[in-house]
Design a protein around this motif. Structure first.
Motif, mmCIF file in Angstrom:
data_model
loop_
_atom_site.group_PDB
_atom_site.id
_atom_site.type_symbol
_atom_site.label_atom_id
_atom_site.label_comp_id
_atom_site.label_asym_id
_atom_site.label_seq_id
_atom_site.Cartn_x
_atom_site.Cartn_y
_atom_site.Cartn_z
ATOM 1 N N PHE A 5 -0.329 -1.349 1.792
ATOM 2 C CA PHE A 5 -0.577 -0.632 2.474
ATOM 3 C C PHE A 5 -0.453 -1.460 1.584
ATOM 4 O O PHE A 5 0.200 -3.024 1.245
ATOM 5 C CB PHE A 5 1.153 -0.764 1.976
ATOM 6 N N PHE A 66 4.148 5.572 10.124
ATOM 7 C CA PHE A 66 4.318 6.550 9.052
ATOM 8 C C PHE A 66 3.046 7.372 8.925
ATOM 9 O O PHE A 66 2.056 7.144 9.621
ATOM 10 C CB PHE A 66 4.636 5.860 7.721
ATOM 11 N N TYR A 67 3.067 8.321 8.008
ATOM 12 C CA TYR A 67 1.882 9.100 7.633
ATOM 13 C C TYR A 67 1.428 8.644 6.250
ATOM 14 O O TYR A 67 2.244 8.521 5.333
ATOM 15 C CB TYR A 67 2.196 10.591 7.614
ATOM 16 N N SER A 68 0.131 8.426 6.108
ATOM 17 C CA SER A 68 -0.430 7.932 4.853
ATOM 18 C C SER A 68 -1.547 8.872 4.383
ATOM 19 O O SER A 68 -2.352 9.344 5.191
ATOM 20 C CB SER A 68 -0.986 6.518 5.047
ATOM 21 N N ALA A 86 -2.256 3.290 0.804
ATOM 22 C CA ALA A 86 -0.892 2.944 1.186
ATOM 23 C C ALA A 86 -0.802 2.500 2.644
ATOM 24 O O ALA A 86 -1.164 3.242 3.551
ATOM 25 C CB ALA A 86 0.027 4.130 0.943
ATOM 26 N N VAL A 315 2.957 8.591 1.060
ATOM 27 C CA VAL A 315 3.508 8.150 2.355
ATOM 28 C C VAL A 315 4.725 9.000 2.696
ATOM 29 O O VAL A 315 5.550 9.291 1.825
ATOM 30 C CB VAL A 315 3.908 6.657 2.311
ATOM 31 N N VAL A 318 8.417 7.327 7.190
ATOM 32 C CA VAL A 318 8.455 5.922 7.590
ATOM 33 C C VAL A 318 9.534 5.759 8.663
ATOM 34 O O VAL A 318 10.704 6.083 8.436
ATOM 35 C CB VAL A 318 8.743 5.003 6.388
#
Length: 548
Positions: A5, A66-68, A86, A315, A318
Motif C-alpha cells: 500500500f 482488505f480494509y484500509s 496502506a 489495515v 486481509v
C-alpha cells in the motif's frame, strides 16, 4: 513505481560593546546560518506489513482484499508530494519459472537488471489504492482512491477506464485502454475517487476478484478468463466498479513475438499478494545550516489518527479468496444457472495472519534515526495492523517527526525546540499544489464508434474539479473497441452485465462487513442515477476533467 500500500537552540543576545553592534555569535549566524535550500528526497521508506500466504496457495489465488484507513496525511494539498496509504499489489504467480525472462527485450523493466533473471516482480501487477500522487491534477487535502495496473513491464500503466496513472493529460491510445467500467452508479475520474468531508481514520474496503465475464480464448494470443474486478465497500457505495479486460494481460506475448509469455499473465495465472505498505515516495524538504555549519532539515507535517491508547489502525481483514468465494457461482449464473448475489462466500475465504517490523527510513540517501522513539509498527488484537505511538521528547503522538539534524552518516530526529532559530526552518512553507491541466479524450475512434448513447453531463467534485461524462452501452465503451470480438460474444457479455445491473444493489455487503471502526463515505457527487431507459446495461464513462 508502486502504490502497490515528522520533526532549535536559540542564540541568546548578549549585551556588550557599542549599542547596536551584534555579538560574534550573532554575526556568525547572520553570515552562515539561515541559508535555506529546497530539495526533494525528504523522506523515503515503506511502512509495511507481511501477510502470510495460504497453505495451498493455488486454492486461494482468485481474489485478495482488505480494509484500509482513510485520513488526511497532510493538512493542505502540497506540490511534488507522493505517499501511498496502506495498500498492496497483486502479481501473476510464475514461481515455476526460475530463469527465463518475463520482461521482453525492448520493455522498460528489462533495463532493470537487478530484477533479473526472470523480472517476475515487474512483469505485470495490479496496484493502486489510497494515496497522494505527484501526478494528481486536483488536490484537496484528503487522499484519493485509484486503480492501477502495469500490463507490459511498466511500459505504461492503466489507472481508469480512459487514462494512465496520472502520467498524461490525454487519454491512453485506443490499443492501450484496458479497464471496463462496470458500475452504472459510480463515476471513475482519471484523477481518482474523492471522499466526502475530511475523513479521519474511517475505512475503505477494497478487493480484487478474478471473475469469468468471458470464456477463455484459444486465439492468437491465447487469453484466459480472469477479469480482475475491483469491489469497494464504503458507507454509501458497495459493489464492483470496474475490471481489467483479460486481453489487457495476454497481448504482450503477441506484441513482442514471445510465445513464452502465453498463459503467464494475470488473465490466466493465479494471483499472488505478499503483503502491503505505505510507500513513501516523493516528499519535499528544506535544508539549512546553523551558525556552526551543522545541517538541519524540515519535511512537511505528516499526521495520523490516534486513539486514546496511542494506536493508529491502518489495515484489517486481509483476506485471500478461492474460486469458491465468487468465481464459481458467478460462472454458473453467467452460463444460465441460478442468480448469484455477488456476496463473497465464506467457504472460499482464508484470513491471512499479519506480521510487521520496524521501518527503515532515509533522507537523500542517509539513514534516518529517532523515528522509532516516536512510533513503531504493530499487529494489534484481531489481526489489525497499524502504529503504536510512544511518549517521547521529539514529536506529539500522531505526528511523524518533522525536523532532523545531520550527524555524520545519519539524519537524527529532533524536537522543534532543538532547531536553531537562525536556520529559519520553522518559518518555511512548502509549495502548495494548484490545479493541473485538464484531462482530455479524443472524441474520435474508439470514443466515437459506436459512441455514447447520450451526454455530455457535468458534475463538480470535492477536489474542486468538474467532470464531464457520457452514457455508453456497456459493450460500446471505448476499452472494448480494439478487439474484433464476434457479435455473439459481445451480445452475451452485454446481456450478462444487464443482469448484474438489475440485481446487484449498492447497499449489499459483498465483502464481509467491517469488524472495527466505521466505513468512509465517498464523495456523493460521484454517485449517479442512470437516465430513464438506461437503468441496466449502460455505464457512465468520464470523457474529461478540468478546473472550472
Amino acid at each position: 513505481m508502486r502504490t502497490q500500500f515528522v520533526f532549535v537552540v536559540v542564540l541568546a543576545c548578549v549585551a556588550g560593546g557599542d549599542q547596536g553592534q551584534g555579538t560574534k555569535a550573532e554575526d556568525t549566524a547572520k553570515g552562515e546560518g539561515g541559508k535555506v535550500s529546497s530539495h526533494s528526497h525528504g523522506l523515503h521508506g515503506y511502512i509495511g506489513f507481511s501477510a502470510a500466504r495460504p497453505p495451498v496457495q493455488s486454492e486461494y489465488s482468485a481474489g485478495m482484499g482488505f480494509y484500509s484507513a482513510v485520513w488526511p496525511l497532510i493538512d493542505q494539498p502540497l506540490a511534488n508530494f507522493q505517499i501511498g496509504l496502506a495498500g498492496s499489489w497483486i502479481m501473476p504467480d510464475n514461481s515455476d519459472n526460475k530463469d527465463t525472462p518475463l520482461a521482453p527485450e525492448g520493455t522498460r523493466a528489462r533495463n532493470w537488471r537487478e530484477r533479473g533473471p526472470t523480472w517476475a516482480s515487474v512483469f505485470q501487477t495490479v496496484e493502486g489504492g489510497l494515496g497522494y500522487w505527484a501526478g494528481n491534477h486536483f488536490r484537496y487535502g484528503p487522499p484519493k482512491f485509484s486503480m492501477n495496473a502495469t500490463p507490459q513491464c511498466y511500459d505504461y500503466e492503466i489507472g481508469s477506464p480512459g487514462w494512465s496513472f496520472f502520467y498524461s493529460n490525454e487519454a491512453l491510445p485506443d490499443h492501450r485502454l484496458g479497464i471496463a467500467q462496470l458500475s452504472n452508479r459510480l463515476l471513475i475520474p482519471p484523477d481518482a475517487l474523492t471522499f466526502q468531508g475530511n475523513p479521519n481514520g474511517q475505512f475503505l474496503g477494497y478487493t480484487w476478484m478474478a471473475l469469468p465475464f468471458t470464456d477463455p480464448s484459444p486465439d492468437d494470443p491465447p487469453t484466459g478468463d480472469q477479469s480482475w474486478t475491483c469491489f469497494l465497500n464504503a458507507a454509501n457505495f458497495k459493489g464492483p466498479i470496474a475490471y481489467y479486460i483479460p486481453e489487457t494481460w495476454s497481448k504482450i506475448g503477441k506484441l513482442f513475438k514471445y510465445p513464452f509469455l502465453y498463459g503467464r499473465g494475470l488473465d490466466a495465472r493465479p494471483g499472488t499478494m505478499g503483503g502491503g505498505a505505505m510507500e513513501i515516495n516523493t516528499v519535499p524538504r528544506f535544508d539549512a545550516p546553523d551558525a556552526q555549519g551543522v545541517l538541519y532539515s524540515k519535511i512537511p507535517k505528516l499526521q495520523f489518527p490516534v486513539d486514546e491508547q496511542g494506536r493508529t489502525f491502518l489495515v484489517q481483514d486481509v483476506t485471500y479468496y478461492s474460486k469458491a468465494a465468487l468465481y464459481d457461482p458467478f460462472k454458473t449464473w453467467r452460463d444460465g444457472g441460478p442468480a448469484c448475489s455477488g456476496r463473497f462466500e465464506e467457504k472460499g475465504v482464508w484470513k491471512s495472519p499479519l506480521t510487521t517490523r520496524t521501518t527503515r527510513y532515509d533522507q537523500a540517501g542517509k539513514k534516518m534515526t529517532g523515528v522509532e522513539r516516536v512510533f513503531d509498527t504493530k499487529v494489534f488484537e484481531d489481526n489489525v495492523w497499524g502504529l503504536q505511538w510512544f511518549d517521547n521528547g521529539v514529536s506529539p503522538k500522531g505526528i511523524f517527526p518533522q525536523y532532523f539534524k545531520d550527524l555524520g552518516e545519519e539524519r537524527v530526529a529532533v524536537a522543534p525546540a532543538d532547531v536553531p532559530a537562525q536556520t529559519r526552518l520553522k518559518e518555511q512553507q512548502f509549495e502548495l499544489a494548484g490545479p493541473g491541466k485538464p484531462y482530455t479524450s479524443p472524441g474520435t475512434a474508439a470514443w466515437k464508434q459506436p459512441g455514447p448513447k447520450c451526454g455530455p453531463f457535468k458534475v463538480n467534485l470535492a477536489d474542486g474539479s468538474c467532470v464531464t461524462y457520457h452514457w455508453y452501452r456497456f459493450i460500446d465503451q471505448p476499452s472494448f473497441q480494439q478487439y474484433p470480438w464476434s457479435d455473439e460474444k459481445k451480445a452475451k457479455l452485454q446481456t450478462f452485465v444487464e443482469k448484474i445491473h438489475a440485481t446487484w444493489p449498492l447497499d449489499r455487503d459483498y465483502m464481509a462487513p467491517l469488524r472495527h471502526g466505521e466505513l468512509v463515505t465517498l464523495d456523493p457527487a460521484l454517485l449517479l442515477t442512470p437516465p430513464q431507459g438506461l437503468e441496466a446495461g449502460y455505464v457512465p464513462i468520464v470523457t474529461g476533467q478540468y478546473a472550472p
